[in-house]
Design a protein around this motif. Structure first.
Motif, PDB file in Angstrom:
ATOM      1  N   ARG A   1      34.342  26.247  41.080  1.00 20.05           N
ATOM      2  CA  ARG A   1      33.391  27.335  40.837  1.00 20.05           C
ATOM      3  C   ARG A   1      33.388  28.353  41.968  1.00 20.05           C
ATOM      4  NH1 ARG A   1      29.973  22.962  38.869  1.00 20.05           N
ATOM      5  NH2 ARG A   1      28.996  22.858  40.915  1.00 20.05           N
ATOM      6  N   LYS A   2      34.158  28.079  43.008  1.00 19.68           N
ATOM      7  CA  LYS A   2      34.157  28.955  44.176  1.00 19.68           C
ATOM      8  C   LYS A   2      35.587  29.320  44.515  1.00 19.68           C
ATOM      9  CE  LYS A   2      31.459  27.724  47.500  1.00 19.68           C
ATOM     10  NZ  LYS A   2      30.897  26.918  48.614  1.00 19.68           N
ATOM     11  N   ALA A   3      35.814  30.568  44.935  1.00 18.52           N
ATOM     12  CA  ALA A   3      37.152  31.027  45.323  1.00 18.52           C
ATOM     13  C   ALA A   3      37.037  31.890  46.565  1.00 18.52           C
ATOM     14  CB  ALA A   3      37.812  31.811  44.191  1.00 18.52           C
ATOM     15  N   TYR A   4      38.001  31.715  47.465  1.00 22.72           N
ATOM     16  CA  TYR A   4      38.057  32.535  48.682  1.00 22.72           C
ATOM     17  C   TYR A   4      39.250  33.483  48.580  1.00 22.72           C
ATOM     18  CZ  TYR A   4      38.823  34.043  53.453  1.00 22.72           C
ATOM     19  OH  TYR A   4      39.013  34.820  54.559  1.00 22.72           O
ATOM     20  N   PHE A   5      38.998  34.760  48.858  1.00 20.36           N
ATOM     21  CA  PHE A   5      40.017  35.812  48.769  1.00 20.36           C
ATOM     22  C   PHE A   5      40.264  36.366  50.173  1.00 20.36           C
ATOM     23  CE2 PHE A   5      37.591  35.544  44.901  1.00 20.36           C
ATOM     24  CZ  PHE A   5      38.553  35.538  43.899  1.00 20.36           C
ATOM     25  N   ASN A   6      41.548  36.587  50.497  1.00 14.81           N
ATOM     26  CA  ASN A   6      41.918  36.988  51.860  1.00 14.81           C
ATOM     27  C   ASN A   6      42.272  38.451  51.998  1.00 14.81           C
ATOM     28  OD1 ASN A   6      44.375  37.193  50.591  1.00 14.81           O
ATOM     29  ND2 ASN A   6      45.332  35.495  51.680  1.00 14.81           N
ATOM     30  N   GLY A   7      41.968  39.298  51.010  1.00 11.96           N
ATOM     31  CA  GLY A   7      42.290  40.715  51.091  1.00 11.96           C
ATOM     32  C   GLY A   7      43.568  41.082  50.371  1.00 11.96           C
ATOM     33  N   GLU A   8      44.389  40.086  50.018  1.00 13.76           N
ATOM     34  CA  GLU A   8      45.607  40.325  49.257  1.00 13.76           C
ATOM     35  C   GLU A   8      45.667  39.448  48.007  1.00 13.76           C
ATOM     36  OE1 GLU A   8      48.896  39.693  51.824  1.00 13.76           O
ATOM     37  OE2 GLU A   8      48.415  41.362  53.172  1.00 13.76           O
ATOM     38  N   SER A   9      44.607  38.750  47.713  1.00 14.11           N
ATOM     39  CA  SER A   9      44.622  37.789  46.622  1.00 14.11           C
ATOM     40  C   SER A   9      43.757  38.271  45.462  1.00 14.11           C
ATOM     41  CB  SER A   9      44.127  36.429  47.124  1.00 14.11           C
ATOM     42  OG  SER A   9      42.915  36.567  47.834  1.00 14.11           O
ATOM     43  N   PHE A  10      43.939  37.627  44.325  1.00 18.55           N
ATOM     44  CA  PHE A  10      43.101  37.877  43.147  1.00 18.55           C
ATOM     45  C   PHE A  10      43.357  36.752  42.154  1.00 18.55           C
ATOM     46  CE2 PHE A  10      47.126  39.973  42.290  1.00 18.55           C
ATOM     47  CZ  PHE A  10      47.414  39.569  40.988  1.00 18.55           C
ATOM     48  N   ILE A  11      42.448  36.615  41.178  1.00 21.89           N
ATOM     49  CA  ILE A  11      42.628  35.697  40.064  1.00 21.89           C
ATOM     50  C   ILE A  11      42.342  36.466  38.783  1.00 21.89           C
ATOM     51  CG2 ILE A  11      42.092  33.612  41.361  1.00 21.89           C
ATOM     52  CD1 ILE A  11      39.263  33.736  40.317  1.00 21.89           C
ATOM     53  N   ALA A  12      42.937  36.006  37.702  1.00 20.31           N
ATOM     54  CA  ALA A  12      42.808  36.751  36.448  1.00 20.31           C
ATOM     55  C   ALA A  12      42.726  35.779  35.285  1.00 20.31           C
ATOM     56  CB  ALA A  12      43.990  37.699  36.258  1.00 20.31           C
ATOM     57  N   SER A  13      41.957  36.173  34.252  1.00 17.73           N
ATOM     58  CA  SER A  13      41.888  35.467  32.989  1.00 17.73           C
ATOM     59  C   SER A  13      41.783  36.523  31.896  1.00 17.73           C
ATOM     60  CB  SER A  13      40.704  34.499  32.973  1.00 17.73           C
ATOM     61  OG  SER A  13      40.711  33.737  31.785  1.00 17.73           O
ATOM     62  N   SER A  14      41.541  36.093  30.674  1.00 22.48           N
ATOM     63  CA  SER A  14      41.527  37.060  29.576  1.00 22.48           C
ATOM     64  C   SER A  14      40.557  36.603  28.503  1.00 22.48           C
ATOM     65  CB  SER A  14      42.930  37.221  28.984  1.00 22.48           C
ATOM     66  OG  SER A  14      43.430  35.975  28.554  1.00 22.48           O
ATOM     67  N   GLN A  15      40.143  37.561  27.686  1.00 21.33           N
ATOM     68  CA  GLN A  15      39.309  37.278  26.526  1.00 21.33           C
ATOM     69  C   GLN A  15      39.418  38.438  25.558  1.00 21.33           C
ATOM     70  OE1 GLN A  15      35.232  36.874  27.665  1.00 21.33           O
ATOM     71  NE2 GLN A  15      34.944  39.041  27.963  1.00 21.33           N
ATOM     72  N   LYS A  16      39.016  38.222  24.323  1.00 18.41           N
ATOM     73  CA  LYS A  16      39.188  39.247  23.301  1.00 18.41           C
ATOM     74  C   LYS A  16      37.990  40.156  23.166  1.00 18.41           C
ATOM     75  CE  LYS A  16      41.251  39.797  18.733  1.00 18.41           C
ATOM     76  NZ  LYS A  16      41.797  39.113  17.554  1.00 18.41           N
ATOM     77  N   VAL A  17      36.831  39.722  23.607  1.00 14.28           N
ATOM     78  CA  VAL A  17      35.640  40.555  23.495  1.00 14.28           C
ATOM     79  C   VAL A  17      35.745  41.741  24.443  1.00 14.28           C
ATOM     80  CG1 VAL A  17      34.369  39.264  25.240  1.00 14.28           C
ATOM     81  CG2 VAL A  17      33.109  40.525  23.499  1.00 14.28           C
ATOM     82  N   SER A  18      35.239  42.888  24.026  1.00 14.78           N
ATOM     83  CA  SER A  18      35.258  44.091  24.859  1.00 14.78           C
ATOM     84  C   SER A  18      34.090  44.043  25.840  1.00 14.78           C
ATOM     85  CB  SER A  18      35.174  45.347  23.982  1.00 14.78           C
ATOM     86  OG  SER A  18      35.029  46.489  24.800  1.00 14.78           O
ATOM     87  N   LEU A  19      34.397  44.186  27.113  1.00 14.50           N
ATOM     88  CA  LEU A  19      33.348  44.204  28.130  1.00 14.50           C
ATOM     89  C   LEU A  19      32.656  45.554  28.207  1.00 14.50           C
ATOM     90  CD1 LEU A  19      35.014  42.229  31.062  1.00 14.50           C
ATOM     91  CD2 LEU A  19      33.773  41.380  29.086  1.00 14.50           C
TER      92      LEU A  19
END
Length: 1827
Positions: free
Chosen positions: A1237-1255
């Motif tokens: 449930r927790k993620a650490y980002f170092n300034g060059e990182s990212f995570i991605a997922s997808s879904q069909k509903v429009s945000l």
């Protein structure tokens, strides 16, 4: 009469003709021609025609609408005619707007001010820079660019699709041709589809187009035919097939075999030769080569040698010649400048005198200018009058002309008559001209005209001189400013000198007085010396040697007797006390040991009775927890033994003193005897002859020697005795006495705590003996376990406090280690208590207050809890009152809480976030329908959303029923705001003094409850704070059926990072053999952790997880040191929250093999040695093992967090919970603990997922974030051109939804604390809520509501791979959620995301917010307070230190060593202090500046320096109008800032460049500036001004500034970098950490230093300037002293992929090159270690393809392939490290060098790192730690 009548007609006409002829002459006389090259060349007339037309009509004149404006003008909206602004490139422009029409000379734009695509130039500057065709590569004739632009003085082309190169001079990949050849273009390669399909473009020669690498057995220029020996259709069918002709040729189309070539008779004896396939292939290849040569010849002949190419060559030649001349001229200038600098001092006085002269001349010129201005004004007025007269004359001429026409019409004159009258009028004019008055006036007018021209010429000359003088004014002012600064410095120096003179005079007077005193004292001393000499002389004559020795011995014996008396008296008293204490302690220890033996026996008996009965081993774990007391008793016994040992030591000291006393008495008797004998001998000598005297002298000398020897022995005995002084002995005995008292108290406490445990154990034993497969005894045992754990919790705090006191009073190492072991046991017992998976029975009046063991901050946005529940349905109280309370977690004032209850036959989840209650009843499964065994409940809350889940198992199978209900609060709150000291957690009921909220105010629970998890942590009811009305005798725990919820628990073990399992004597299950094997399955989301560990002395075996991959290191006593087996190729990632099967195979005692998921990862060979181990630790190990000698070989000492199962040794299973010694683990594998449930980002990182509903249609989401950086992209989603993003901007949170921006009002969200964001998008509004502070705006795009994208869209957390305006985020994001169509609202599991780039899913290394700086405000004063001459310093290297524990931990990390190196990896350094200097711009930059800095800026810093000048702190706006600085000048501290246009300067009177630490606070308030030094000196300066206008921008500089900065406000000597150490920088009470950029800054090292450049372990490198390069031939020599056995020493990289790399790998030096052909390398390994703490010389010599490496005279070389096309590249050279992007995958190490480098030379030229082009990271120039 006719003449008179014609006069009115002809006079104005002739006058007009004269004026026209004059104007024509003047205009033609001023004409000149422009020479403009190319198509833009124009004549003067063409270039000025528009200007002439514009001058014909007065600007702004009114024109009737019917007429319109002339060409070159346009009508404005007010009806005026204004000139067109077309830059001379158009004659027409549109009325109203002024937009130009018909732009000429290759221009475009509304005002013809731009060049169209394909052209370049500067339209505004004029004709010579008109738009020219882009030279890409040739202007006009061969231009293949869409557009072009200038950059750094050269033209850059944007080429068309088919072209490439800076000037489009070559064809792009996949095309061929020669763009430099006029008429040639780039065409697409045509290889008939027979080239490599993996290439993006077809591969052909870029000039000729001949295809390379034809595939599918094809050949030919375009791969259009089959190769020799093959037949078929190569172009279309692509079916070239091998000929089946036995090696003969076949027809290339049909495949028919061709007959052999006819045999021709040669008429000779030569034999007939039959050619085989090889000959035919060779013939075909030769023909192709001939064709290729012909084509190359044609290409070379077709290369253009025309005018354009010749012109470019000539231009290049002229440019080179010009640059050569300019360089030589510059060299000559440098010599001249050298002489000029020498004469500058003499010219200064001359310049001052000239400045005064110039000032006088300026005054005179000013007065003359005023006179000329007056005359010019008069002339201007006269010219105005003349112009007015000319206008009047023009009007008269027009009037006369009209009257003439009217007169002709009235008189009806014919044209002949008009002509006649005109001729008459002309004659009259001629006659008038000849008349005398007109002749005189004409002559006067001519003279006046000549005078006016002379005056105008003089005015122009004066104006030219005025311009020249005006141009010199700035230079003179600048020189005046420089002289003024120098005079100011001189004045300051003079003032200092004057102060020094005054001080010197005072010192001289003081010294004079002291001298007089000293002279008097000298006379007195001289008299005393004479007196002493007399005394000494008399003493020498009176005292004899033996008498003197006897007196000394008597004195010594007297002192020793006194010491002995004191010791003897103390000894008797202490022996009595110790005897009494020992008797008492022995009794206590005997009781404790007897009690422990009884407990051990009862526990063994209970263990035997429980064996085979315990369903899941949990009771056994609870019972084992109580066995800790046996160990506690043994350790207290050890403490008592240590006290007795101290007393025994004292007794031995006493005995030694008695022995010394005996020896002293004996030697005293011997000395007296010898003295008597000596006296007798002396008396006998008076009557003896010379021989007798000589003999006696020998005896006396021997006696004296023996006496001296005895005296030495006596002195050594006294020294030995004094080493055990009575005072120290008393102190140690007193400590032993106190320890004994503490041990007595502790033993009593343990006895009281263990007595009921003894009774419980006896009770358990009786129950187990009578066990008849009923649950009564089982329940009773469970209750007793709970009672025992409760008593453990009660006694532990008291025991810890007493142990802490004893530890402080017990210096002995064995006692301290025992206490540490007791502490560890207590901590482990608490961990066991939190994992006791046993229920408690509640009867309606009982309650438990649980210790939640979690940070309440983590419960704010997300709360998840699970528990087991079982109702006692047969209880009559429950039937009478079915509504019951279950649990409450919240604040004591019941404002924020969550709870569970049974109401109206439904399980109800209730939570309150500061407003109204939210009740979620689980009505799908009424409580009355629940089974009579345990079910599991899980409640969750994320933001406003809540959910309850009920799972009902089946007793006969693993099937389960699930029931879910959700809800949400309607109020504004979304956070559960709890305070640690105000939070309670009640289960089953509440104490009588606690008032529940109305929704939960129900009777207590009746039944059994067992807690499972709270968020990620496993919790237990037995980890309680208090219990109320729990009677374990009448209400034993409920047994939970082993089939329920055990599908994963039966085979899995959960490790929380604090516990471990241990398998003792593993050979009892299997033997180490020829093939030794370990197997285990692991599942974890974490990055690091210990999996397996075996230790035997200095030998070890460790399997760890490091950054998500396996890391195996072992040493079985190998002569070569430890072996490393690492998953360096990243084949198997372990931390993906999935089970992975790991196997370790040791084959033939010499090969280690690592296998993951039955796939070979890596193997390594070692010396043949068997495994020397008996025990194995799993998932962790005790602290004493992790901190032992093997700690340096471990990648980390972090325990494993996650699940394990299936541990096997030699394919034999182990039940880890049944192994004795296992601690802190439990059954099961809870899914909540494995979610990421927790993620650490170092300034060059990212995570991605997808879904069909429009945000962007209807959406709600939220997440926590935590950061110290002011900027960063948190969330990103795009849908076409519409973007939804959440980002940080200068500390504020910004929502951008389709261009609508909503920004939080606060800008302090980068404070290192956790904040919660909720974003909502509806058809009506956009909303942003940060920590329940809401902002919203209307949604203009209402038509988007209800729409959804056609395909699945990606969204990103922490950044984006797409090009966005914001940089990626640095920090932590956790507990994210948003609405999805396919599932309920729940927390996102980041581990399941499809893309994870450089992201860590465990831990958050963001620093916590620092503590504010405390200081005292001083009173207002403009002068320094206190004694002016008293300097308040601090001890060298003594700044505020952390606690002892933190300091020790810091030193341990700091002193970490590479096992192959003599020196530690990090030299000893002052904590949190940084060293600046070495380069002119050494500095740290911080990007975040608080918004309240303009109101009040208070900084504090600690500094230490020996430098006289340097910048410490600087911040300003972009123009540096507003600024604030702290710097050192002449050793004094100066605080400087601006208040409007006024500069405030506060300067210390004393110097602080003394090498000591000083604390400095500098404050810029609303109307006062303050400088406080060491807390005592307060310097203040008031000012006035509007502080609202004082604003500064990032960055904030520490230790120095960027090049070019601060020169405007600070003197140049102090602009350069500060040389020294800085520490503890704080702004407005908050520490400033995490610099955004660092340049040449290292930790502040302690100890000696020497010349050299130090590269620290934090990483960094030096980039040499362009004057140094590594080409085809060079020699590099330097010296190194490494602190790590691996690292990059030197690296050079060219754009075409060639590189040179020198590095160390485990002490081996390697040089690796790539010269465009392939890689080649050479290495040198020294016999001695390269990392031995000494300097080593390294030399590298390259000559083309030959490279030689020399390390301390050990030489090796390599000859690589020769590259005939090799050229020298002037590329940057990196020293000590290199950016990751430039490294190639073939290098064996990628680490930066750690250590020192000195005496660096390239081609015998020394390299100065202080003049390098760039020093990046933690690199110290010109200073290297010596140790």
């Amino acid at each position: 009469m006719a003449l008179i009548s014609a006069w009115p007609l002809f006079f104005p006409i002739l006058f007009f003709l004269r004026c026209f002829s004059s104007s024509t002459a003047s205009s033609s006389g001023g004409a000149f021609q422009f020479d403009i090259e190319g198509s833009s060349a124009v004549s003067v007339h063409e270039a000025t025609v528009i200007r002439g037309q514009q001058q014909a009509v007065a600007t702004g004149s009114w024109v009737p609408f019917a007429e319109g404006c002339q060409e070159g003008f346009y009508r404005t909206t007010f009806g005026k005619c204004s000139p067109c602004n077309c830059n001379g490139n158009a004659n027409r422009c549109l009325d109203g707007s002024g937009i130009c029409v018909g732009c000429q000379r290759n221009t475009t734009g509304e005002h013809c001010d731009q060049c169209p695509d394909g052209f370049i130039g500067d339209v505004v500057r004029g004709v010579p820079t008109f738009c020219q065709p882009c030279p890409c590569p040739l202007p006009g004739t061969a231009n293949f660019a869409d557009s072009c632009y200038r950059k750094n003085g050269s033209v850059r082309c944007v080429c068309k699709e088919n072209y490439a190169g800076p000037n489009c001079e070559r064809c792009a990949p996949g095309y061929y041709g020669n763009p430099l050849l006029i008429g040639s273009t780039c065409k697409k390669c045509d290889c008939s589809g027979n080239s490599d399909p993996n290439l993006i473009f077809e591969d052909c020669d870029e000039v000729t187009g001949q295809c390379r690498n034809c595939l599918r057995n094809t050949t030919g220029f375009n791969c259009e035919r089959c190769s020799p020996g093959y037949y078929g259709d190569a172009r279309f069918a692509k079916n070239c097939t091998e000929c089946n002709c036995g090696g003969r040729m076949c027809d290339s189309q049909t495949g028919e075999c061709l007959a052999d070539s006819p045999v021709v008779s040669t008429g000779t004896d030569c034999p007939t030769i039959s050619c085989d396939k090889c000959i035919w292939d060779l013939t075909d290849d030769i023909q192709l080569a001939v064709l290729a040569i012909d084509e190359s010849k044609t290409t070379l002949l077709s290369i253009s040698t025309g005018v354009a190419a010749q012109k470019r060559l000539n231009d290049l030649n002229l440019t080179a010649t010009y640059l050569q001349a300019a360089m030589s001229e510059k060299k000559n200038h440098s010599v001249t400048w050298t002489f000029q600098v020498d004469d500058a001092a003499d010219e200064m006085n001359d310049l001052l005198r000239e400045a005064e002269t110039l000032e006088d001349q300026g005054n005179q010129a000013s007065s003359k200018g005023l006179l000329i201005q007056k005359e010019t004004t008069k002339t201007n007025n006269r010219a105005t009058q003349l112009i007015q007269q000319l206008h009047n004359m023009k009007d008269n001429i027009q009037e006369i002309s009209s009257k003439m026409k009217y007169y002709a019409i009235q008189q009806e004159l014919s044209p002949e008559e008009i002509a006649q009258k005109l001729s008459v009028a002309e004659e009259m004019l001629k006659e008038i001209k000849r008349r005398k008055p007109f002749t005189n006036h004409r002559q006067l007018a001519a003279e006046e005209e000549d005078a006016a021209e002379d005056l105008l010429q003089r005015v122009e000359e004066f104006h030219e001189r005025y311009n020249d003088t005006r141009s010199l004014v700035s230079d003179v002012k600048e020189q005046f400013h420089e002289y003024d600064m120098k005079l100011s410095d001189l004045e300051e120096t003079v003032n200092q000198a004057f102060d020094y003179v005054i001080r010197t005079e005072d010192m001289n007077q003081e010294n004079t007085a002291n001298l007089q005193k000293h002279e008097k004292q000298h006379e007195k001393i001289k008299e005393q010396v004479d007196e002493v000499n007399g005394i000494l002389l008399s003493a020498t004559t009176t005292l004899a040697g033996p008498q003197k020795i006897n007196s000394e011995l008597s004195e010594v014996i007297k002192n020793v007797s006194g010491f002995y008396a004191e010791i003897d008296g103390a000894k008797k008293e202490l022996q009595e006390k110790i005897a009494n204490l020992s008797l008492f302690d022995d009794d206590l220890v005997e009781k404790a040991m007897h009690h422990a033996h009884n407990l051990r026996g009862l526990a063994d008996e209970l263990d035997r009775n429980l064996h085979g009965v315990d369903t899941n081993g949990l009771v056994q774990r609870a019972i084992n927890a109580s066995n800790v007391y046996e160990n506690i008793a043994s350790y207290i016994e050890e403490a008592n033994k240590a006290a007795l040992l101290a007393l025994n030591t004292t007794n031995r000291v006493n005995d030694a003193a008695v022995g010394i006393d005996t020896q002293v008495i004996y030697h005293k008797g011997k000395s007296e005897e010898l003295l008597n004998r000596a006296m007798q001998l002396q008396q006998t000598a008076d009557y003896s002859n010379d021989l007798t005297v000589a003999d006696t002298s020998r005896h006396v000398n021997g006696t004296l020697a023996r006496m001296n020897a005895l005296r030495g022995q006596l002195m050594r005995a006294i020294t030995k005795m004094q080493s055990a002084e009575p005072v120290e002995a008393r102190q140690r005995l007193e400590q032993a006495k106190q320890k004994t008292a503490q041990a007595e108290s502790t033993t009593t406490t343990v006895n009281q705590a263990t007595t009921p445990m003894d009774e419980n154990v006896r009770l358990w034993s009786q129950n187990m003996q009578d066990f008849q497969h009923s649950s009564a005894a089982y329940k009773s045992a469970m209750h007793s376990a709970g009672d025992a754990v409760q008593k453990l919790e009660e006694v532990f705090p008291q025991l810890l406090n007493k142990l802490h006191t004893v530890e402080q009073k017990a210096p002995a190492n064995n006692i301290s280690s025992s206490i540490r072991r007791i502490r560890e046991l207590i901590a482990q017992t608490r961990s066991v208590a939190s994992k006791v998976q046993v229920s408690m029975t509640f009867g309606g009046q009982s309650a438990v207050e649980v210790n939640p063991k979690i940070n309440v901050e983590e419960l704010k946005s997300f709360t998840s809890m699970s528990l087991y529940i079982k109702l006692q349905k047969d209880n009559p109280q429950l039937a009478a009152s079915p509504d019951r309370f279950i649990l409450y977690l919240g604040s004591k004032n019941v404002k924020n809480y969550m709870g569970l209850a049974i109401k109206n036959d439904n399980l109800v989840y209730i939570y309150n976030l500061g407003g109204q209650d939210v009740e979620i009843p689980l009505d799908s499964k009424p409580v009355s329908t629940w089974p009579s065994y345990f079910s599991i409940i899980k409640i969750e809350r994320i933001g406003r959303h809540g959910k309850i889940l009920l799972t009902v198992p089946s007793l006969s199978s693993t099937a389960e029923e699930k029931f879910i209900k959700t809800g949400e609060t309607l109020g504004p709150g979304s956070l559960l705001n709890l305070e640690p000291e105000n939070t309670v957690f009640y289960v089953g009921g509440v104490p009588s003094d606690f008032k529940l909220p109305p929704s939960l105010d129900l009777p207590g629970f009746i039944g059994c409850l067992e807690l499972a998890t709270l968020n990620d942590d496993v919790i237990s009811l037995y980890n309680f704070r208090n219990v109320y009305n729990i009677d374990t005798t009448t209400s034993p725990p409920c047994a939970r059926n082993k089939l329920a919820f055990t599908q994963s628990r039966a085979v899995s073990y959960f490790f929380d990072g604090s516990g471990y399992a241990v398998a003792r004597n593993i050979e009892r299950r299997g033997r180490f053999s020829q093939v030794t094997r370990f197997d285990i399955e692991v599942r974890t989301p974490t990055d690091n952790g210990l999996i397996l560990l075996m230790v035997n002395g200095s030998m070890f075996f460790s399997l760890e997880m490091h950054n998500g991959f396996l890391y195996l290191r072992y040493d079985f006593g190998f002569s070569t040191g430890p072996m490393l087996l690492e998953d360096s190729m990243k084949k198997a990632q372990i931390n993906d929250a999935k089970f992975h099967e790991i196997s370790i195979i040791y084959h033939n005692s010499k090969k280690m093999i690592l296998v993951v998921d039955r796939r070979h990862i890596k193997s390594v060979d070692n010396e043949r040695t068997a495994m020397p181990f008996t025990d194995i630790y799993i998932g962790g190990a005790p602290a004493e093992i992790l901190q032992s000698s093997i700690s340096s070989h471990l990648a980390g000492s972090i325990g494993f967090k996650g699940c394990m199962k299936g541990f096997q040794f030699q394919k034999k299973d182990f039940n880890l919970l049944e192994e004795p010694g296992t601690l802190g683990i439990s059954y099961g594998c809870p899914e909540d603990s494995l979610m990421s449930r927790k993620a650490y980002f170092n300034g060059e990182s990212f995570i991605a997922s997808s879904q069909k509903v429009s945000l962007l249609s209807e959406f709600e989401g939220g997440f926590n974030f935590r950061t110290l950086q002011p900027n960063g992209l948190l969330f990103y989603y795009s849908e076409g051109s519409d973007v939804l993003s959440i980002s940080m901007d200068r500390g504020a949170v910004v929502l951008n939804a389709s261009g609508i921006k909503i920004q939080s009002p606060d800008r302090n969200y980068n404070d290192g604390k956790t904040h919660f964001i909720i974003t909502s998008v509806t058809p009506e509004r956009y909303e942003l809520s940060v920590d329940d502070k809401k902002q919203s705006k209307k949604n203009p795009a209402k038509d988007r509501a209800g729409k959804s994208p056609d395909s699945i869209k990606k969204f990103y957390f922490g950044g984006s791979p797409l090009k966005t305006q914001q940089a990626n985020f640095t920090g932590c994001i956790s507990n994210a959620y948003f609405t999805r169509l396919d599932q309920e609202v729940e927390v996102e599991d980041f581990q399941r995301y499809s893309e994870k780039v450089q992201t860590s899913f465990y831990g958050c290394p963001v620093e916590s917010p620092p503590v504010a700086l405390l200081h005292k405000k001083g009173k207002n004063s403009s002068k320094a307070k206190g004694n002016r001459n008293k300097k308040v310093g601090r001890d060298k290297d003594k700044i505020s230190q952390p606690s002892t524990g933190l300091k020790k931990m810091y030193q341990e990390v700091n002193m970490q060593k590479d096992p192959q190196c003599q020196l530690p990896m990090n030299p000893k350094a002052t904590e949190n202090a940084y060293q600046f200097g070495g380069t002119a711009n050494s500095r740290q930059e911080f990007d975040h500046i608080p918004k309240d800095l303009s109101e009040r800026a208070q900084f504090s810093i600690s500094l230490k320096t020996l430098s006289s000048h340097g910048m410490i702190f600087y911040v300003s706006d972009q123009k540096e109008t507003n600024f604030m600085a702290l710097f050192v000048a002449h050793g004094r501290l100066i605080f400087m800032f601006n208040a409007g246009h006024q500069k405030i300067r506060i300067k210390s009177q004393e110097k602080y460049n003394d090498g000591l630490w000083h604390n400095v606070i500098f404050i810029r308030g609303k109307n006062i500036g303050r400088l406080i030094i060491d807390g005592l000196r307060v310097l203040e300066e008031p000012f006035s001004g509007n502080t609202n206008t004082w604003q500064v921008t990032e960055p904030l500089y520490i230790g120095g500034v960027a090049p070019g900065k601060a020169v405007k406000n600070i003197q140049i000597n102090s602009v350069y970098s500060f040389s020294g150490c800085l520490s503890n920088l704080q702004l407005n009470g908050r520490s400033i950490t995490s610099a955004s950029q660092t340049f040449s800054v290292t930790p502040c090292f302690e100890g000696p230093s020497e010349a050299g450049t130090y590269f620290s372990s934090e990483g960094g490198y030096v980039v040499l300037d362009e004057s140094f390069s590594l080409g085809l031939k060079f020699e590099v020599v330097f010296e190194i002293r490494p602190r790590s056995s691996s690292g990059i020493l030197l690296h050079g990289h060219s754009v075409n992929g060639e590189y040179l790399n020198m590095h160390m790998r485990n002490g081996q030096v390697t040089v690796k090159l790539n010269n465009g052909i392939r890689d080649f390398s050479t290495s040198v390994t020294l016999k001695q270690s390269l990392c031995d703490g000494r300097w080593h010389r390294i030399a590298v010599i390259r000559d083309a393809n030959v490279v030689q490496l020399d390390v301390d005279s050990e030489v090796n070389h390599v000859v690589g392939p020769l590259n005939p096309k090799a050229i020298d590249h002037r590329e940057p050279v990196f020293i000590g490290g290199v950016p990751e992007s430039l490294l190639t995958s073939s290098l064996t190490t990628r680490n930066s060098f750690i250590g020192c480098i000195r005496n660096f030379m390239i081609d015998e030229k020394p390299v100065s790192f202080s003049k390098a082009a760039l020093v990046s990271g933690a690199v110290s120039i010109n200073s290297c730690p010596a140790a």
